[in-house]
Each structure stands twice: as C-alpha cells, then as structure tokens.
Motif scaffolding. Structure first.
Motif, PDB file in Angstrom:
ATOM      1  N   GLY A  32      -8.574  21.695  21.350  1.00 21.19           N
ATOM      2  CA  GLY A  32      -8.389  23.103  21.019  1.00 21.19           C
ATOM      3  C   GLY A  32      -9.387  23.530  19.974  1.00 21.19           C
ATOM      4  N   THR A  33      -9.367  24.822  19.646  1.00 22.53           N
ATOM      5  CA  THR A  33     -10.255  25.365  18.622  1.00 22.53           C
ATOM      6  C   THR A  33      -9.439  26.165  17.614  1.00 22.53           C
ATOM      7  N   VAL A  34      -9.981  26.239  16.403  1.00 25.42           N
ATOM      8  CA  VAL A  34      -9.340  26.996  15.327  1.00 25.42           C
ATOM      9  C   VAL A  34     -10.401  27.896  14.696  1.00 25.42           C
ATOM     10  N   ARG A  35     -10.156  29.198  14.672  1.00 21.21           N
ATOM     11  CA  ARG A  35     -11.106  30.111  14.053  1.00 21.21           C
ATOM     12  C   ARG A  35     -11.081  29.935  12.538  1.00 21.21           C
ATOM     13  N   LYS A  36     -12.244  29.927  11.949  1.00 20.93           N
ATOM     14  CA  LYS A  36     -12.355  29.722  10.510  1.00 20.93           C
ATOM     15  C   LYS A  36     -11.714  30.882   9.763  1.00 20.93           C
ATOM     16  N   GLN A  37     -10.901  30.558   8.756  1.00 18.79           N
ATOM     17  CA  GLN A  37     -10.215  31.550   7.939  1.00 18.79           C
ATOM     18  C   GLN A  37     -10.590  31.332   6.475  1.00 18.79           C
ATOM     19  N   GLY A  38     -11.648  31.951   6.015  1.00 20.31           N
ATOM     20  CA  GLY A  38     -12.040  31.817   4.620  1.00 20.31           C
ATOM     21  C   GLY A  38     -12.466  30.395   4.296  1.00 20.31           C
ATOM     22  N   ALA A  39     -12.292  30.040   3.018  1.00 22.39           N
ATOM     23  CA  ALA A  39     -12.735  28.716   2.560  1.00 22.39           C
ATOM     24  C   ALA A  39     -11.571  27.773   2.289  1.00 22.39           C
ATOM     25  N   GLY A  40     -10.350  28.194   2.599  1.00 21.25           N
ATOM     26  CA  GLY A  40      -9.186  27.372   2.299  1.00 21.25           C
ATOM     27  C   GLY A  40      -8.928  26.300   3.345  1.00 21.25           C
ATOM     28  N   LEU A  41      -7.923  25.498   3.084  1.00 25.59           N
ATOM     29  CA  LEU A  41      -7.514  24.434   3.990  1.00 25.59           C
ATOM     30  C   LEU A  41      -6.874  25.036   5.233  1.00 25.59           C
ATOM     31  N   GLN A  42      -7.246  24.518   6.403  1.00 25.57           N
ATOM     32  CA  GLN A  42      -6.650  24.975   7.655  1.00 25.57           C
ATOM     33  C   GLN A  42      -6.021  23.792   8.373  1.00 25.57           C
ATOM     34  N   THR A  43      -5.057  24.084   9.196  1.00 24.60           N
ATOM     35  CA  THR A  43      -4.336  23.034   9.917  1.00 24.60           C
ATOM     36  C   THR A  43      -4.321  23.326  11.412  1.00 24.60           C
ATOM     37  N   TYR A  44      -4.078  22.278  12.163  1.00 28.33           N
ATOM     38  CA  TYR A  44      -3.947  22.386  13.614  1.00 28.33           C
ATOM     39  C   TYR A  44      -2.828  21.454  14.055  1.00 28.33           C
ATOM     40  N   THR A  45      -1.964  21.936  14.909  1.00 28.76           N
ATOM     41  CA  THR A  45      -0.838  21.128  15.392  1.00 28.76           C
ATOM     42  C   THR A  45      -1.065  20.725  16.838  1.00 28.76           C
ATOM     43  N   ASP A  46      -1.020  19.443  17.091  1.00 28.46           N
ATOM     44  CA  ASP A  46      -1.153  18.913  18.447  1.00 28.46           C
ATOM     45  C   ASP A  46       0.230  18.894  19.082  1.00 28.46           C
ATOM     46  N   ASN A  47       0.511  19.892  19.919  1.00 23.38           N
ATOM     47  CA  ASN A  47       1.830  20.015  20.538  1.00 23.38           C
ATOM     48  C   ASN A  47       1.963  19.202  21.824  1.00 23.38           C
ATOM     49  N   THR A  48       0.888  18.548  22.254  1.00 21.24           N
ATOM     50  CA  THR A  48       0.944  17.782  23.501  1.00 21.24           C
ATOM     51  C   THR A  48       0.955  16.277  23.259  1.00 21.24           C
ATOM     52  N   ALA A  49       0.938  15.870  22.008  1.00 24.24           N
ATOM     53  CA  ALA A  49       0.947  14.440  21.706  1.00 24.24           C
ATOM     54  C   ALA A  49       2.262  13.810  22.162  1.00 24.24           C
ATOM     55  N   VAL A  50       2.153  12.651  22.760  1.00 25.04           N
ATOM     56  CA  VAL A  50       3.324  11.931  23.266  1.00 25.04           C
ATOM     57  C   VAL A  50       3.870  11.023  22.173  1.00 25.04           C
ATOM     58  N   ASP A  51       5.188  11.047  22.009  1.00 28.46           N
ATOM     59  CA  ASP A  51       5.813  10.234  20.969  1.00 28.46           C
ATOM     60  C   ASP A  51       5.508   8.758  21.187  1.00 28.46           C
ATOM     61  N   GLY A  52       5.050   8.110  20.102  1.00 30.43           N
ATOM     62  CA  GLY A  52       4.739   6.693  20.172  1.00 30.43           C
ATOM     63  C   GLY A  52       3.317   6.378  20.588  1.00 30.43           C
ATOM     64  N   SER A  53       2.556   7.376  21.052  1.00 28.61           N
ATOM     65  CA  SER A  53       1.170   7.150  21.472  1.00 28.61           C
ATOM     66  C   SER A  53       0.242   7.150  20.265  1.00 28.61           C
ATOM     67  N   ARG A  54      -0.894   6.458  20.435  1.00 26.13           N
ATOM     68  CA  ARG A  54      -1.875   6.347  19.362  1.00 26.13           C
ATOM     69  C   ARG A  54      -3.146   7.078  19.777  1.00 26.13           C
ATOM     70  N   TYR A  55      -3.606   7.994  18.916  1.00 23.84           N
ATOM     71  CA  TYR A  55      -4.748   8.828  19.243  1.00 23.84           C
ATOM     72  C   TYR A  55      -5.813   8.767  18.154  1.00 23.84           C
ATOM     73  N   THR A  56      -7.053   9.061  18.566  1.00 25.60           N
ATOM     74  CA  THR A  56      -8.158   9.223  17.637  1.00 25.60           C
ATOM     75  C   THR A  56      -8.604  10.691  17.684  1.00 25.60           C
ATOM     76  N   TYR A  57      -8.708  11.305  16.512  1.00 27.02           N
ATOM     77  CA  TYR A  57      -9.100  12.712  16.419  1.00 27.02           C
ATOM     78  C   TYR A  57     -10.417  12.835  15.654  1.00 27.02           C
ATOM     79  N   LEU A  58     -11.196  13.847  16.010  1.00 33.19           N
ATOM     80  CA  LEU A  58     -12.363  14.221  15.220  1.00 33.19           C
ATOM     81  C   LEU A  58     -12.606  15.714  15.404  1.00 33.19           C
ATOM     82  N   VAL A  59     -13.398  16.271  14.493  1.00 35.02           N
ATOM     83  CA  VAL A  59     -13.605  17.727  14.450  1.00 35.02           C
ATOM     84  C   VAL A  59     -15.093  18.022  14.359  1.00 35.02           C
ATOM     85  N   THR A  60     -15.508  19.127  14.978  1.00 31.08           N
ATOM     86  CA  THR A  60     -16.868  19.644  14.821  1.00 31.08           C
ATOM     87  C   THR A  60     -16.776  21.104  14.384  1.00 31.08           C
TER      88      THR A  60
END
Length: 212
Positions: A32-60
């Motif tokens: 997914g993508t998140v539009r930049k909102q100023g210079a503060g901390l932003q968050t993203y929620t992964d609503n499709t993650a499966v319980d118990g699964s292990r994932y690797t995340y990165l951002v550009t």
C-alpha cells in the motif's frame, strides 16, 4: 532515506514472506501507499496479515514525479493477534491484626501479558475518577478504609478491566476514660467509656481491679 523523504509525496510499503527473496521491482509485493503528512511520524496498518505468519517489510519514498528512492532497511516481524488484556496482581505488606492493618501499608502492583507485553499499569485512589501511572510501590499511612483500583494496558491496546482492593488501616490506639469517683466500694457500678476512632472488631478491654 532522509533526503528522499524530505521530497517525498508519499511512501510505498512492501511486504514479503520472511525468508523469501526481497525485490521491490515486483509490484505484487506492494502492500500500500501512504501520502506524506508534514514532518511528523506516520503509521500504516497491515489489515491483511495472517495471524502467526512472519513477514519482512520495507518502505520507499516517492516524489511528485514518481521517482522512487532506494528501499529502507528491512524489518521482519511475526504477526500476533492479541485480543487478551494483561493481568495485574496486587501484593500488600503490613502488620495485620484481625481484618485491620495496624501499621503503614505497602502495595505493589505487578502485571503480566503473554503476547505483546505490558505497556503500562495504572491505579486510582478516587474510585476511577483519575488514573495515575504506577511506577513504584504505594505507601498508605493514614487511618481509614482505602480503596485502590488498578488496571494494565498491553502493546496491542487491550485494557484490563479494573480490579480493586480494600485496605483498612487503624494505627491509633483507643482512649479509655473512667467516669465517676476515684475510689469505689464493692457494690458500686463503674462506667467505662472507650473512644475508638476506627471500628475495630478485635478491640478488647482488660479491666484490672486492685483490692486494698
């Protein structure tokens, strides 16, 4: 990514199964993508993650001309579904006589959470009107019946239903007053009054009579 982030219009979040090859050229891993909102901390929620699964995340970071920065560092986590609140226990220390404490009382709160962990423990001394963050054992020094409510919150945001403990303290000895004359005959009645600030069910009156 600091320079790229300063010119970013939005951020792109990628997800890969832990242990698999990481390649942001594969659009199938664009979560997914998140539009930049100023210079503060932003968050993203992964609503499709499966319980118990292990994932690797990165951002550009992507600018207005859709130029994409190099990928951030990788973060690998295990998704844990946590809907269970922590459990808090209260330990009370003090000298007790019957149902009453006859000394200062120390109350220690300890919380546990088997999944995401405890983020804070709170207590209230005014029936829940104000909650204070617990940092060290509480010391009660005044006579009376004290009601302490307490609860904890875990990292998933689950808040424990408040529990409570009542602590009656009576450190003040009773005052005994004898009304009437200083000397009495065998057949006279002696009136004894006991002034006890707190209702102590364990109060005993010992009358010693000397005969001359």
């Amino acid at each position: 990514m600091e320079d790229a982030a300063s010119d970013a219009a939005y951020y792109a979040i990628y997800r890969f199964d832990a242990g698999s090859s990481v390649n942001i050229e594969d659009a199938a891993h664009l979560l997914g993508t998140v539009r930049k909102q100023g210079a503060g901390l932003q968050t993203y929620t992964d609503n499709t993650a499966v319980d118990g699964s292990r994932y690797t995340y990165l951002v550009t970071a992507v600018d207005r001309l859709h130029n994409e920065s190099p990928a951030s560092n990788e973060i690998t986590i295990t998704n844990i579904l946590d809907v269970t609140a922590p459990v808090t226990e209260a330990a009370v220390e003090g000298q007790k006589r019957g149902d009453w404490y006859v000394s200062d009382v120390s109350v220690t709160l300890s919380a546990s959470d088997d999944l995401t962990g405890v983020v804070q423990t709170e207590y209230s001394l005014d029936n829940g009107q104000q909650w204070l963050r617990y940092q060290e054992p509480l010391t009660l020094t005044t006579d009376g019946e004290h009601l302490i409510q307490y609860r904890s919150t875990d990292l998933a945001g689950n808040i424990e239903n408040a529990a409570n403990i009542r602590i009656p303290i009576d450190r003040t000895p009773p005052v005994i007053t004898i009304h009437g004359a200083q000397t009495y005959t065998v057949d006279q009645t002696v009136m004894i009054t006991v002034l006890q600030p707190m209702p102590d069910p364990g109060l005993q009156i010992i009358l010693v009579i000397h005969h001359w």
